[in-house]
Write a protein that holds these residues in place. Structure first.
Motif, PDB file in Angstrom:
ATOM      1  N   ILE A 179       0.843  -1.202   0.000  1.00  0.00           N
ATOM      2  CA  ILE A 179       0.000   0.000   0.000  1.00  0.00           C
ATOM      3  C   ILE A 179       0.880   1.255   0.000  1.00  0.00           C
ATOM      4  O   ILE A 179       0.642   2.195  -0.764  1.00  0.00           O
ATOM      5  CB  ILE A 179      -0.955  -0.006   1.219  1.00  0.00           C
ATOM      6  CG1 ILE A 179      -1.938  -1.186   1.115  1.00  0.00           C
ATOM      7  CG2 ILE A 179      -1.714   1.315   1.330  1.00  0.00           C
ATOM      8  CD1 ILE A 179      -2.685  -1.502   2.414  1.00  0.00           C
TER       9      ILE A 179
ATOM     10  N   LYS B  91       0.457   4.129  -2.854  1.00  0.00           N
ATOM     11  CA  LYS B  91      -0.603   5.071  -2.475  1.00  0.00           C
ATOM     12  C   LYS B  91      -0.401   6.493  -2.975  1.00  0.00           C
ATOM     13  O   LYS B  91      -1.342   7.279  -3.009  1.00  0.00           O
ATOM     14  CB  LYS B  91      -0.828   5.064  -0.961  1.00  0.00           C
ATOM     15  CG  LYS B  91       0.259   5.696  -0.148  1.00  0.00           C
ATOM     16  CD  LYS B  91      -0.119   5.695   1.324  1.00  0.00           C
ATOM     17  CE  LYS B  91       0.972   6.362   2.146  1.00  0.00           C
ATOM     18  NZ  LYS B  91       0.761   6.170   3.582  1.00  0.00           N
ATOM     19  N   SER B  92       0.812   6.848  -3.400  1.00  0.00           N
ATOM     20  CA  SER B  92       1.016   8.226  -3.858  1.00  0.00           C
ATOM     21  C   SER B  92       0.609   8.429  -5.319  1.00  0.00           C
ATOM     22  O   SER B  92       0.600   9.553  -5.817  1.00  0.00           O
ATOM     23  CB  SER B  92       2.471   8.634  -3.651  1.00  0.00           C
ATOM     24  OG  SER B  92       3.303   7.728  -4.337  1.00  0.00           O
TER      25      SER B  92
ATOM     26  N   GLU C 186      -1.839   8.754  -8.642  1.00  0.00           N
ATOM     27  CA  GLU C 186      -3.175   9.326  -8.824  1.00  0.00           C
ATOM     28  C   GLU C 186      -4.153   8.158  -8.919  1.00  0.00           C
ATOM     29  O   GLU C 186      -3.908   7.208  -9.660  1.00  0.00           O
ATOM     30  CB  GLU C 186      -3.247  10.117 -10.138  1.00  0.00           C
ATOM     31  CG  GLU C 186      -2.496  11.433 -10.128  1.00  0.00           C
ATOM     32  CD  GLU C 186      -2.701  12.225 -11.424  1.00  0.00           C
ATOM     33  OE1 GLU C 186      -2.926  13.426 -11.324  1.00  0.00           O
ATOM     34  OE2 GLU C 186      -2.623  11.642 -12.522  1.00  0.00           O
TER      35      GLU C 186
ATOM     36  N   PRO D 214      -5.127   5.626  -6.696  1.00  0.00           N
ATOM     37  CA  PRO D 214      -4.310   4.445  -6.382  1.00  0.00           C
ATOM     38  C   PRO D 214      -5.086   3.175  -6.028  1.00  0.00           C
ATOM     39  O   PRO D 214      -4.460   2.118  -5.876  1.00  0.00           O
ATOM     40  CB  PRO D 214      -3.509   4.914  -5.166  1.00  0.00           C
ATOM     41  CG  PRO D 214      -4.420   5.883  -4.480  1.00  0.00           C
ATOM     42  CD  PRO D 214      -5.213   6.556  -5.559  1.00  0.00           C
ATOM     43  N   LEU D 215      -6.400   3.242  -5.879  1.00  0.00           N
ATOM     44  CA  LEU D 215      -7.097   2.086  -5.305  1.00  0.00           C
ATOM     45  C   LEU D 215      -7.003   0.810  -6.150  1.00  0.00           C
ATOM     46  O   LEU D 215      -6.694  -0.267  -5.632  1.00  0.00           O
ATOM     47  CB  LEU D 215      -8.565   2.434  -5.003  1.00  0.00           C
ATOM     48  CG  LEU D 215      -9.359   1.358  -4.261  1.00  0.00           C
ATOM     49  CD1 LEU D 215      -8.604   0.796  -3.067  1.00  0.00           C
ATOM     50  CD2 LEU D 215     -10.702   1.902  -3.813  1.00  0.00           C
TER      51      LEU D 215
ATOM     52  N   ILE E  87      -3.519  -0.691  -6.066  1.00  0.00           N
ATOM     53  CA  ILE E  87      -3.258  -1.328  -4.768  1.00  0.00           C
ATOM     54  C   ILE E  87      -3.924  -2.699  -4.688  1.00  0.00           C
ATOM     55  O   ILE E  87      -3.297  -3.690  -4.294  1.00  0.00           O
ATOM     56  CB  ILE E  87      -3.729  -0.421  -3.600  1.00  0.00           C
ATOM     57  CG1 ILE E  87      -2.773   0.782  -3.449  1.00  0.00           C
ATOM     58  CG2 ILE E  87      -3.805  -1.207  -2.287  1.00  0.00           C
ATOM     59  CD1 ILE E  87      -3.224   1.817  -2.431  1.00  0.00           C
TER      60      ILE E  87
ATOM     61  N   VAL F 111      -6.236  -0.654   3.673  1.00  0.00           N
ATOM     62  CA  VAL F 111      -6.281   0.173   2.465  1.00  0.00           C
ATOM     63  C   VAL F 111      -7.111   1.430   2.735  1.00  0.00           C
ATOM     64  O   VAL F 111      -6.696   2.555   2.415  1.00  0.00           O
ATOM     65  CB  VAL F 111      -6.894  -0.618   1.281  1.00  0.00           C
ATOM     66  CG1 VAL F 111      -7.031   0.268   0.050  1.00  0.00           C
ATOM     67  CG2 VAL F 111      -6.057  -1.853   0.955  1.00  0.00           C
TER      68      VAL F 111
ATOM     69  N   LEU G  39      -5.688   5.343   2.540  1.00  0.00           N
ATOM     70  CA  LEU G  39      -6.185   6.283   1.534  1.00  0.00           C
ATOM     71  C   LEU G  39      -7.169   7.293   2.121  1.00  0.00           C
ATOM     72  O   LEU G  39      -7.680   8.154   1.408  1.00  0.00           O
ATOM     73  CB  LEU G  39      -6.855   5.524   0.378  1.00  0.00           C
ATOM     74  CG  LEU G  39      -5.983   4.505  -0.369  1.00  0.00           C
ATOM     75  CD1 LEU G  39      -6.744   3.929  -1.561  1.00  0.00           C
ATOM     76  CD2 LEU G  39      -4.680   5.144  -0.853  1.00  0.00           C
ATOM     77  N   ASN G  40      -7.453   7.144   3.412  1.00  0.00           N
ATOM     78  CA  ASN G  40      -8.396   8.026   4.085  1.00  0.00           C
ATOM     79  C   ASN G  40      -9.770   8.018   3.415  1.00  0.00           C
ATOM     80  O   ASN G  40     -10.361   9.068   3.139  1.00  0.00           O
ATOM     81  CB  ASN G  40      -7.836   9.457   4.165  1.00  0.00           C
ATOM     82  CG  ASN G  40      -8.570  10.297   5.193  1.00  0.00           C
ATOM     83  OD1 ASN G  40      -9.181   9.740   6.116  1.00  0.00           O
ATOM     84  ND2 ASN G  40      -8.554  11.608   5.017  1.00  0.00           N
TER      85      ASN G  40
ATOM     86  N   VAL H  36     -14.067   1.050  -0.032  1.00  0.00           N
ATOM     87  CA  VAL H  36     -13.104   0.034  -0.471  1.00  0.00           C
ATOM     88  C   VAL H  36     -13.833  -1.274  -0.768  1.00  0.00           C
ATOM     89  O   VAL H  36     -13.585  -1.925  -1.788  1.00  0.00           O
ATOM     90  CB  VAL H  36     -12.002  -0.192   0.590  1.00  0.00           C
ATOM     91  CG1 VAL H  36     -11.048  -1.297   0.149  1.00  0.00           C
ATOM     92  CG2 VAL H  36     -11.238   1.099   0.829  1.00  0.00           C
TER      93      VAL H  36
ATOM     94  N   GLY I 154     -10.195   5.342  -9.151  1.00  0.00           N
ATOM     95  CA  GLY I 154     -10.174   4.413  -8.031  1.00  0.00           C
ATOM     96  C   GLY I 154     -11.544   4.130  -7.451  1.00  0.00           C
ATOM     97  O   GLY I 154     -11.684   3.798  -6.278  1.00  0.00           O
TER      98      GLY I 154
END
Lengths: 159, 518
Positions: A18, A22-23, A25, A27-28, A31, A50, A54-55, A61, B282
């Motif tokens: 992760i 995670k940086s 653009e 990223p989900l 990941i 996750v 990613l907050n 998720v 995402g």
């Protein structure tokens, strides 16, 4: 005790993956792909990690994870056979071959055989429509699939 | 002198055993101590001849195929390196009728060059379009693309130049170029072939789009089902970065452009442009309502050009030879060439790039050679799972956006799937509804619920339960889906269903035998 160790290992490795991704653009998806590549599936206990990194909410998720056909919540068999069920393959007798594959392997679609040898999955187009019917065994593409090849695959995956 | 042999690394060739042929050839060459260079090219697109091995001779390239590993020794015995005669010999590649009849503009290099050699790319006319674009103002590039008449090759057929102009005219500190490489339609493989066979042409097209619109970042969103295309694209991007074609100073200019490949996760609906953008961000691939258009508010809310692979890969030749050169091919409002993918139950399946205007009948019967099974052709689906089924009675329809629309069909991404007379059209109609039900993103009701009701209706027709009533409801349901759905998934699923019903009504009437059995 052993279970707990395995779980801690998974969490530690998941956090590394992760952190690497995670940086980016958006990223989900990268990941989730990264986790699945590492573990062969996306361990459910990694989803809160996750979300935290990613907050975003765990629900978000979970929603993404379950939307896409590719992601698994449990390990696949040692081999994964994907058979194309789309129109071009249907025109070349793909439906009959797909049923035959299910019989030979003794599994239904999306299922893994009891011995853990093989998972059978449908796929909708591999871009091999001019050499249909098509399939993919562990990432290797197969064109003009026939009964003989299916028989070979069924034997091979059980070795 | 070193001889050069070409063995494709295209997925289609690999699926038919190209890797084993390459291994066998390497082994035999080493055993005989021959001086040979093996190039792993893309495919020429003649899939019934794959794996097709070619050798460079004084007269041009000579082809052999389909080659099996067991043929390798006899090929070398027959003088393969000099283009010697053999039962698998196809003569000069360029003179094979299927290729000789084509007009290859977008696919000019595919199957000819080493896909990962930038030198080879340059030697065959690559980067000339980008060099020309760098001498122009953005508005001039957009004008050239508009002049060419290029329309979106993903299926919608929207003029590419107009899309670019909208993005150019929308001020923003950040803009994006997104390449839709989510080629999920059955019967299509042109995007895959370009990514595997000539990846630099896509990179060049995207860089030109970036310069033309002021975008500095590009994404290629492709499918997890295309592992070879992903690997080759990633390698090509790394090579282009190293050579300065991508990066902070594109070809030593003041323009910056970076490019990244993103991989989907098996959702057909992500081929719809707004669902694709959601996925890139995402999120679940849920379709967005338009407006706002992606050109105004696209990826991360920024102005975004989103074009299909083939649209972008056609830009370099337009910028090299000029918009008028490209425009002079084609018919009506369909200008230039279209790479048609001939697939399914067909003798000569493959990629056929030609000017618009060729008829469906020519494609299926003459070029495709009829069915692979040798039975009569009964139906041809044009444009993927959301395209209409055409009967032979409509084979005089020319390949043209408007001509297909006039016959209640669509060109889509130009894939055609041939079926012989064993096809059950009620089953195909049911499949279209079922596919829509599985792949629906769920946002709009006509698509989410209509597709499931459609499957049920098809099942009741098959069971002979008041078929006339079911057919009336099915037609009404299709009308609702067509006009009430948010995107092409629900909106176009009626095309295969209604065309099956209209052109093959006999399949929607329960057979007397079936009735008697009940």
């Amino acid at each position: 005790m052993e279970m707990q160790t395995a779980s801690t290992d998974i969490a530690a490795r998941a956090i590394e993956i992760i952190d690497q991704l995670k940086s980016a653009e958006g990223p989900l998806l990268p990941i989730l792909h990264g986790l699945q590549e590492e573990f062969g599936y996306v361990p459910p206990e990694t989803l809160p990690l996750v979300a935290n990194a990613l907050n975003i909410s765990r629900a978000e998720v979970h929603g993404v994870f379950t939307f896409y056909h590719d992601y698994r919540d449990h390990p696949a068999g040692r081999h994964v056979l994907k058979i194309c069920r789309a129109e071009a393959c249907q025109s070349m007798g793909g439906d009959r071959l797909a049923e035959r594959a299910s019989e030979l392997l003794g599994v239904n679609w999306h299922e893994t055989s009891a011995d853990g040898a093989v998972t059978l999955e449908p796929v909708y187009c591999l871009g091999l429509c001019a050499c249909a019917p098509a399939a993919m065994l562990d990432g290797e593409v197969i064109g003009r699939l026939d009964d003989e090849q299916l028989q070979e695959i069924a034997t091979e995956v059980r070795l | 002198m070193t001889a050069t042999i070409y063995i494709p690394r295209d997925s289609g060739a690999l699926a038919l055993g190209a890797e084993k042929v390459a291994k066998a050839l390497e082994k035999e060459i080493a055993a005989r101590g021959l001086d040979v260079k093996i190039v792993r090219n893309g495919s020429r697109g003649l899939y019934w001849l794959e794996p097709m091995v070619e050798v460079e001779t004084g007269e041009g390239r000579v082809a052999y195929g389909p080659v099996k590993p067991s043929d390798v020794a006899s090929l070398l015995d027959a003088g393969l390196l000099q283009g010697g005669a053999h039962r698998l010999s196809l003569g000069l590649t360029e003179e094979i009728p299927f290729l000789a009849r084509q007009t290859r503009l977008t696919f000019a290099r595919c199957g000819i060059t080493d896909p990962l050699s930038l030198e080879d790319y340059r030697a065959h006319g690559g980067l000339k379009g980008l060099e020309n674009a760098l001498k122009l103002e953005p508005a001039q590039i957009v004008a050239e693309v508009t002049e060419s008449g290029l329309r979106g090759r993903g299926g919608a057929g929207f003029p590419t130049g107009i899309k670019w102009k909208t993005v150019l005219d929308t001020a923003s500190p950040q803009k994006y170029i997104v390449c839709n490489a989510d080629e999920g339609d059955s019967g299509t493989f042109a995007d895959r072939m370009i990514m595997e066979g000539d990846p630099f042409v896509l990179i060049e097209g995207m860089v030109i789009a970036g310069i033309a619109t002021g975008a500095t970042k590009g994404y290629i969103y492709t499918r997890s089902e295309y592992p070879h295309a992903i690997a080759i694209m990633n390698e090509a991007i790394a090579i282009a970065e190293k050579a300065g074609v991508l990066g902070t100073n594109v070809m030593s200019s003041a323009h910056a452009f970076d490019l990244e490949v993103r991989v989907g996760a098996g959702a057909y609906v992500c081929g719809e442009e707004t669902a694709l953008l959601e996925s890139l961000e995402g999120r679940r691939g849920i379709v967005r309502a338009k407006p706002p258009l992606p050109a105004h508010k696209g990826l991360f809310g920024k102005p975004t050009v989103i074009n299909n692979v083939i649209s972008l890969a056609s830009v370099p030749i337009i910028m090299d030879r000029g918009g008028a050169f490209y425009r002079d091919f084609g018919m009506g409002r369909s200008r230039g060439t279209i790479p048609i993918q001939i697939a399914g139950n067909v003798r000569h399946g493959g990629l056929f790039e030609t000017a618009f205007g060729v008829t469906l009948g020519e494609l299926v019967e003459e070029i495709g050679g009829g069915t692979a099974t040798g039975r009569p052709v009964r139906a041809v689906q044009v444009g993927g799972p959301l395209g209409a089924y055409f009967p032979p009675a409509l084979f005089d329809t020319p390949f043209d956006y408007e001509a297909f629309a006039a016959k209640d069909g669509l060109i889509g991404h130009a894939g055609i799937v041939v079926f012989d007379d064993t096809v059950d059209m009620l089953k195909q109609a049911r499949f279209a509804m079922e596919f829509c039900a599985v792949e629906s993103c769920g946002k709009c009701t006509p698509c989410r619920i209509g597709s499931t009701r459609g499957v049920e209706l098809a099942d009741r027709i098959a069971a002979g339960i008041e078929p006339e009533k079911q057919i009336t409801v099915l037609a009404d349901l299709c009308n609702t889906m067509k006009f009430g759905s948010l995107c092409a998934l629900g909106g176009f699923t009626p095309y295969p269903v209604m065309s099956a019903l209209n052109h093959f009504p006999e399949d929607f009437r329960p057979a007397p035998v079936r009735e008697a059995a009940e």
